[in-house]
Design an enzyme around this catalytic site. Structure first.
Site, PDB file in Angstrom:
ATOM      1  N   ASP A 472     199.095 -10.024  49.670  1.00  0.00           N
ATOM      2  CA  ASP A 472     200.157  -9.700  50.394  1.00  0.00           C
ATOM      3  C   ASP A 472     199.839  -9.585  51.680  1.00  0.00           C
ATOM      4  OD1 ASP A 472     203.053  -9.485  50.582  1.00  0.00           O
ATOM      5  OD2 ASP A 472     203.246  -7.977  49.118  1.00  0.00           O
ATOM      6  N   ASP A 542     210.971 -12.683  48.190  1.00  0.00           N
ATOM      7  CA  ASP A 542     211.295 -11.396  47.526  1.00  0.00           C
ATOM      8  C   ASP A 542     212.827 -11.319  47.162  1.00  0.00           C
ATOM      9  OD1 ASP A 542     209.240 -10.122  48.162  1.00  0.00           O
ATOM     10  OD2 ASP A 542     209.800  -8.948  49.666  1.00  0.00           O
TER      11      ASP A 542
HETATM   12  C1  GLA Z   1     206.318  -7.096  49.803  1.00  0.00           C
HETATM   13  C2  GLA Z   1     206.253  -8.371  48.495  1.00  0.00           C
HETATM   14  C3  GLA Z   1     206.857  -7.706  47.338  1.00  0.00           C
HETATM   15  C4  GLA Z   1     206.229  -6.410  46.756  1.00  0.00           C
HETATM   16  C5  GLA Z   1     206.132  -5.439  47.906  1.00  0.00           C
HETATM   17  C6  GLA Z   1     205.252  -4.015  47.668  1.00  0.00           C
HETATM   18  O1  GLA Z   1     207.451  -7.107  50.000  1.00  0.00           O
HETATM   19  O2  GLA Z   1     206.754  -9.426  48.826  1.00  0.00           O
HETATM   20  O3  GLA Z   1     206.802  -8.608  45.944  1.00  0.00           O
HETATM   21  O4  GLA Z   1     204.787  -6.753  46.453  1.00  0.00           O
HETATM   22  O5  GLA Z   1     205.507  -5.849  49.130  1.00  0.00           O
HETATM   23  O6  GLA Z   1     205.163  -3.168  48.797  1.00  0.00           O
END
Ligand code: GLA
Length: 721
Positions: A472, A542
């Protein structure tokens, strides 16, 4: 098959469908002649006449010739008033560059680009043209590759300071495409967090237009891609050019229309916030860019990109492998979990047919919220008292693979890492740090930071036995400074960061060839062909709401194949939109990508848990067709109430069709969806209804899709020849 020939001062790159042609004019000017439908020869004088120029034999740049000439790698300052591809500040402070032909060579295959992701493979030929600016000694090596099996040409440039004074490159685009007219619509992808890659189409107008980012990543707001489509172009017909940059940082993709009516499209590193110093003997390599051309509309363009990435970019280890159906803990538990809870979620996931359990954010340091611990990649003893090893073992004992989340490029101010190495954060000394999601960015341009990341990720993978890593990256650049770079090189930081990221990913993916890496950046904030070279799939957004996903995934497929999009069924009410959609719609949308779940299966109704088992069976059964077949967009959520897409396997014996209607409307016909890509003479049975049709009928007349009542109504049909 592809070939590259040199006849009548023309370099002709061609395969069975397309040609890309350059001309060397008197004086050594490198002109761009043609990109598009296959041509075996060109009357250069005809083209020059169109540009208001004398015949090739008399070409001279005096009296404004360069302003009209279509060029392969133009620069500003010696008569061409258009946006150039290259700007270099010489030792004397002047900025004009005059590149002239020196020599060229043709080779089979294509050379790798040092430190950068690039297409690869033997089924191609490469032309390297060397140009030189006599005044500064700057040399430009232009690489052009044409593929046997894809309607694509890739390009990049390598700049070498062969002079004896330092130079500063302030602009070095990867691809320049000069077209003789401007009768095109510009198609780009735009959006924001949870709204990535919406399709935006508008006619070209005089002046410069396009998309760009300075956030440090290819971004949530747009995508390093543009298409030029004739106004009559539909999803299925008409002439389209697509340009895509294999790069994950700041980029610009522009199309400019000039006074005489021509268009110049450029794609490359964004020259805003970019300056690269070249000492004598040093070289700078631009990222690679790909041009595809199709006469079969936007779907034709997309299929050309999909094919190019599948065959020549994605890690081949994963391309044809059925990816595990995963269940991710993020929306199931957020930061609130311990070993017992995770194991019980994993057990329920296994029962419903999942194959991989992924522990998301919150497992390290003392991370009970997003205020701390990034950089301290040590399991939180409160949540995981026996560490990663035992959790991994318990998950595997259930018959699942184990996967893990990391955000390796970041550091929280509240972390042991930051306390030990404040100089590792990107910063401008003396200025207050600007946080994003309460965190700072590690300066990935530094070799010691890269080594730290390689070590932390390797240890985490070894300790947990994970076979999947979600990588990420959750904030934009600010305070763009490096404590390791001298003042005159600070302008190199955004690009050096990306080079450091690529080196890190290169080392890790080679060290752990059997670990599936999934990219992520606040969802789809770094969804680009550069990342796809290392991570064969990327979390698309997301936003897991089924209706939002129709738009996000529809847009993403313009430039990227379905197999690259991480795509999960989540709980309702949806956590991003609060919308309640049927389980079937969430399934139908998620089927469009690498399928998984983002929910707590223990909290589902019995009906939904039963649905999950049926879904995972279907996902396994149709994987090959959905993820490796030819993909067609059929109905656009940007143009109406219905979304439809389909995939057809290679021998056209199986197809999966998905239709989703956003709002239920009384007193309307069900969609009659014209299918595509089928064998017209084959008879297809729709598995779900038992009805039979010829491919011809399904493509000419359409398949009636009587959707159930209610909002977010959907159907998935499986066709068998
Ligand atoms: C980001 C990712 C999510 C999740 C969060 C965790 O927003 O896109 O899928 O993994 O971080 O903090």
């Amino acid at each position: 098959m592809s070939e590259i020939t040199f006849v009548n001062n023309l370099y002709i790159l061609r395969n069975d469908h397309i040609s890309y042609i350059l001309a060397v004019l008197p004086g050594g000017f490198l002109a761009h002649v043609h990109a598009g439908a296959r041509l075996d020869s060109v009357n250069m004088d005809n083209l020059l006449r169109h540009a208001g120029l004398p015949a090739a034999a008399d070409f001279t740049p005096k009296e404004g010739g360069l302003e009209w000439l279509p060029q392969a790698y133009p620069s500003f300052g010696l008569g061409d008033l258009r946006e150039g591809a290259l700007t270099v500040i010489a030792g004397d402070g002047t900025r004009a560059v005059d590149l002239r032909f020196v020599d060229a060579q043709v080779e089979d295959g294509k050379p790798a680009l040092p430190g950068l992701p690039a297409t690869f493979g033997d089924a191609c030929k490469t032309l390297t043209v060397r140009l030189r600016d006599a005044h500064t000694g700057l040399e430009a090596m232009l690489y052009f590759t044409i593929f046997d099996d894809c309607d694509a040409v890739t390009r990049s440039a390598r700049l070498v300071n062969a002079g004896d004074a330092p130079l500063t490159v302030t602009r070095a685009m990867s691809f320049c495409l000069d077209l003789p007219d401007h009768g095109y619509d510009l198609v780009t992808l735009s959006g924001g967090w949870a709204r990535e890659r919406a399709v935006v189409r508008r006619p070209l107008v005089p002046g410069e237009q396009g998309v760009s980012t300075r956030s440090g990543a290819s971004s949530l707001q747009t995508s390093p891609f543009l298409a030029l489509a004739r106004p009559e172009v539909t999803e299925h017909a008409g002439e389209v050019y697509g340009l895509s940059l294999l790069y994950s940082g700041n980029f610009a993709a522009t199309a400019s229309v000039y006074q005489h009516g021509g268009t110049r499209a450029l794609i490359g590193i964004n020259d805003r916030d970019f300056a690269w110093r070249l000492e004598p003997g040093e070289a700078f390599q631009t990222p690679e860019a790909a041009l595809v051309w199709s006469s079969e509309g936007l779907n034709g363009m997309s299929r050309a990109f999909h094919r190019l990435w599948n065959k020549h970019l994605l890690p081949q280890r994963w391309v044809n492998e059925r990816r595990p159906i995963l269940l991710n803990s993020w929306e199931a538990a957020y930061f609130d979990f311990d070993e017992e809870k995770l194991v019980s979620i994993a057990a329920a996931a296994k029962e419903a047919g999942a194959e991989l359990f992924v522990m998301d954010d919150g497992w390290f340091g003392h991370r009970d919220d997003d205020f701390s611990s990034l950089g301290d990649w040590v399991p939180d003893p409160k949540k995981l008292p026996a560490g990663l090893g035992r959790l991994g073992e318990r998950v595997r004992a259930l018959g699942l693979q184990f996967g893990i989340w990391m955000e390796p490029e970041m550091v929280s101010p509240d972390s042991d890492l930051y306390r030990a190495h404040p100089e590792w954060a990107m910063q401008i000394p003396g200025r207050e740090a600007v946080l994003g999601r309460h965190q700072l960015i590690l300066d990935m341009s530094r070799a010691d930071v890269q080594d730290f990341v390689i070590e932390s990720v390797s240890r985490t993978l070894r300790d947990s036995g994970a076979t999947y890593l979600k990588w990420d990256m959750n904030r934009n650049f600010s305070n763009i400074g490096s404590t390791a770079l001298p003042p005159e090189r600070q302008g190199e930081l955004p690009h050096r960061y990306i080079l450091g990221l690529y080196r890190t990913l290169d080392v890790l993916t080679k060290a752990f060839p059997d670990v599936l890496f999934e990219g992520c950046a606040s969802g789809g904030g770094r969804f680009d062909a550069g990342m796809l070279y290392y991570t064969p799939q990327i979390w698309c957004s997301d936003d897991t709401d089924a209706l939002c996903r129709c738009e996000i995934q529809y847009g993403t497929t313009l430039a990227f194949p379905p197999s690259t999009m991480g795509s999960h069924v989540s709980a309702v009410p949806n956590h991003q939109t609060a919308r309640v959609t049927p389980m079937q719609a969430r399934f139908a949308a998620a089927l469009g990508g690498q399928f998984g779940y983002e929910l707590d299966p223990r909290k589902l109704t019995d009906d939904d848990r039963a649905a999950m088992s049926a879904q995972t069976d279907y996902v396994r059964r149709t994987f090959e067709t959905r993820m490796n077949g030819d993909f067609y967009r059929l109905l656009s959520p940007f143009e109406g109430n219905d979304t439809a897409w389909m995939t057809v396997n290679a021998d056209r014996t199986e197809a999966v069709v998905t239709v989703i209607r956003s709002r239920s409307l009384p007193n309307t016909f069900p969609p009659l969806v014209r299918l595509a890509g089928l064998d017209p003479d084959a008879a297809y049975t729709v598995e779900e209804t038992g009805e039979r049709f010829t491919g011809r009928e399904l493509m000419a007349l359409g398949l009636c899709c009587p959707l159930p009542a209610g909002d977010a109504a959907s159907l998935v049909y499986t066709l068998k020849a």
